[in-house]
Design a protein around this motif. Structure first.
Motif, PDB file in Angstrom:
ATOM      1  N   UNK A  55      68.374  94.399 -11.189  1.00 55.30           N
ATOM      2  CA  UNK A  55      67.357  95.426 -11.016  1.00 55.30           C
ATOM      3  C   UNK A  55      66.201  95.204 -11.973  1.00 55.30           C
ATOM      4  N   UNK A  56      66.498  94.750 -13.196  1.00 58.08           N
ATOM      5  CA  UNK A  56      65.434  94.437 -14.153  1.00 58.08           C
ATOM      6  C   UNK A  56      64.623  93.246 -13.674  1.00 58.08           C
ATOM      7  N   UNK A  57      65.302  92.238 -13.110  1.00 64.44           N
ATOM      8  CA  UNK A  57      64.583  91.083 -12.555  1.00 64.44           C
ATOM      9  C   UNK A  57      63.658  91.512 -11.419  1.00 64.44           C
ATOM     10  N   UNK A  58      64.142  92.436 -10.576  1.00 69.86           N
ATOM     11  CA  UNK A  58      63.323  92.933  -9.474  1.00 69.86           C
ATOM     12  C   UNK A  58      62.083  93.630 -10.005  1.00 69.86           C
ATOM     13  N   UNK A  59      62.285  94.485 -11.003  1.00 70.74           N
ATOM     14  CA  UNK A  59      61.143  95.180 -11.617  1.00 70.74           C
ATOM     15  C   UNK A  59      60.170  94.182 -12.233  1.00 70.74           C
ATOM     16  N   UNK A 207      53.478  85.402  -5.624  1.00 68.23           N
ATOM     17  CA  UNK A 207      53.746  85.725  -7.029  1.00 68.23           C
ATOM     18  C   UNK A 207      55.105  86.373  -7.224  1.00 68.23           C
ATOM     19  N   UNK A 208      55.650  86.988  -6.176  1.00 73.90           N
ATOM     20  CA  UNK A 208      56.975  87.599  -6.281  1.00 73.90           C
ATOM     21  C   UNK A 208      58.069  86.566  -6.515  1.00 73.90           C
ATOM     22  N   UNK A 224      62.437  86.246 -13.517  1.00 72.63           N
ATOM     23  CA  UNK A 224      62.136  86.933 -12.269  1.00 72.63           C
ATOM     24  C   UNK A 224      63.192  86.582 -11.224  1.00 72.63           C
ATOM     25  N   UNK A 225      63.046  87.156 -10.036  1.00 72.42           N
ATOM     26  CA  UNK A 225      63.985  86.858  -8.959  1.00 72.42           C
ATOM     27  C   UNK A 225      63.877  85.402  -8.527  1.00 72.42           C
ATOM     28  N   UNK A 226      62.696  84.815  -8.647  1.00 71.59           N
ATOM     29  CA  UNK A 226      62.531  83.410  -8.304  1.00 71.59           C
ATOM     30  C   UNK A 226      63.369  82.509  -9.187  1.00 71.59           C
ATOM     31  N   UNK A 227      63.378  82.779 -10.490  1.00 70.43           N
ATOM     32  CA  UNK A 227      64.199  81.987 -11.405  1.00 70.43           C
ATOM     33  C   UNK A 227      65.682  82.233 -11.161  1.00 70.43           C
ATOM     34  N   UNK A 228      66.033  83.463 -10.750  1.00 68.12           N
ATOM     35  CA  UNK A 228      67.439  83.771 -10.444  1.00 68.12           C
ATOM     36  C   UNK A 228      67.905  82.990  -9.222  1.00 68.12           C
ATOM     37  N   UNK A 249      63.867  89.468  -1.520  1.00 71.00           N
ATOM     38  CA  UNK A 249      62.475  89.054  -1.647  1.00 71.00           C
ATOM     39  C   UNK A 249      61.747  89.111  -0.298  1.00 71.00           C
ATOM     40  N   UNK A 250      62.413  88.691   0.754  1.00 71.58           N
ATOM     41  CA  UNK A 250      61.804  88.730   2.088  1.00 71.58           C
ATOM     42  C   UNK A 250      61.482  90.167   2.476  1.00 71.58           C
TER      43      UNK A 250
END
Length: 270
Positions: A55-59, A207-208, A224-228, A249-250
């Protein structure tokens, strides 16, 4: 006969769409319901929703994308407006487009050289007696580099919207006694909102899911979610969880597209 010709020429597009857009999305969605042993489960989604880390990564992903988009918009709008006033606008527009021809990895490494301890900025700071500073691996450096890379994709749609405005509308507003600011607020801005919305989509959505810039410029500070997703697919080999984050993300990208879709409203002077 015309309908058959239309279908014939559209067939390559439909094949491309099916193979490289729809099929990958279906595979990611299917994979998101599999665990490490290939068994069907919804645990991945439950784990994502119940984990404070995810949730923190999403934020973080949404917040950084918002900052990057906001910064590019603040810079891009006046730049696009100024370029639209030039007689040699094609030349200046080519200068905006030119950086997009350079490989993303090369541009990122160039900024590592600029922002590094022995880079040109720190060299200048030492020269004027301010000493070296940690510029790399900071939130500010990550946002700066990401905004630079995404900037052309914000400028272009706004520029196209500005040049599409009929000069007679602006002249009429000024002749009727409106100030420059009133003309911008009531004529130029409403007629360019579609371009701004397109620019926001073109910048916010990529950017997301940034991951390479977060690693090379932001270091471990920017998660971020990308790195996850990168971590799950390449390191932990937990493709199910990586696919689950991809689905999230989608969905987030679709929400952004719906929120910024101004096609039905249409820009018009008020």
């Amino acid at each position: 006969m015309s309908e058959k010709k239309h279908l014939f020429f559209a067939l390559p597009y439909y094949l491309w769409l099916a193979l490289f857009v729809i099929a990958p999305l279906v595979l990611i969605f299917y994979q998101s319901f599999l665990n490490l042993h290939g068994q069907f489960t919804v645990q991945n989604y439950l784990a994502f929703a119940q984990s404070s880390v995810y949730l923190k990564m999403t934020f973080n992903s949404v917040w950084y994308a918002f900052l990057i988009t906001g910064l590019t918009l603040i810079i891009a709008y006046p730049v696009a407006y100024i370029i639209a006033q030039f007689k040699s606008r094609d030349f200046w527009l080519a200068l905006v487009i030119l950086p997009t021809w350079i490989n993303l990895l090369l541009k990122t490494y160039a900024f590592i050289g600029i922002l590094g301890e022995k880079g040109s900025i720190n060299t200048f700071l030492r020269f004027i007696g301010l000493g070296s500073h940690q510029l790399l691996f900071t939130d500010a450096s990550f946002i700066l580099v990401a905004a630079y890379i995404e900037l052309p994709f914000m400028i272009l749609p706004i520029y196209n919207a500005i040049v599409a405005i009929k000069p007679s509308l602006i002249n009429a507003s000024l002749d009727l006694g409106a100030s420059r600011f009133q003309t911008f607020r009531r004529v130029i801005w409403p007629l360019t909102k579609n371009g701004v919305a397109a620019g926001i989509q073109a910048v916010f959505i990529p950017s997301l899911s940034l991951f390479m810039i977060t690693r090379l410029i932001g270091g471990n500070r920017v998660i971020t979610l990308g790195t996850a997703i990168e971590e799950h697919f390449l390191t932990t080999q937990n493709w199910g969880m990586g696919s689950t984050i991809g689905v999230v993300l989608v969905v987030a990208m679709l929400i952004v597209m719906l929120l910024t879709d101004d096609s039905k409203k249409g820009g018009r002077a008020k």
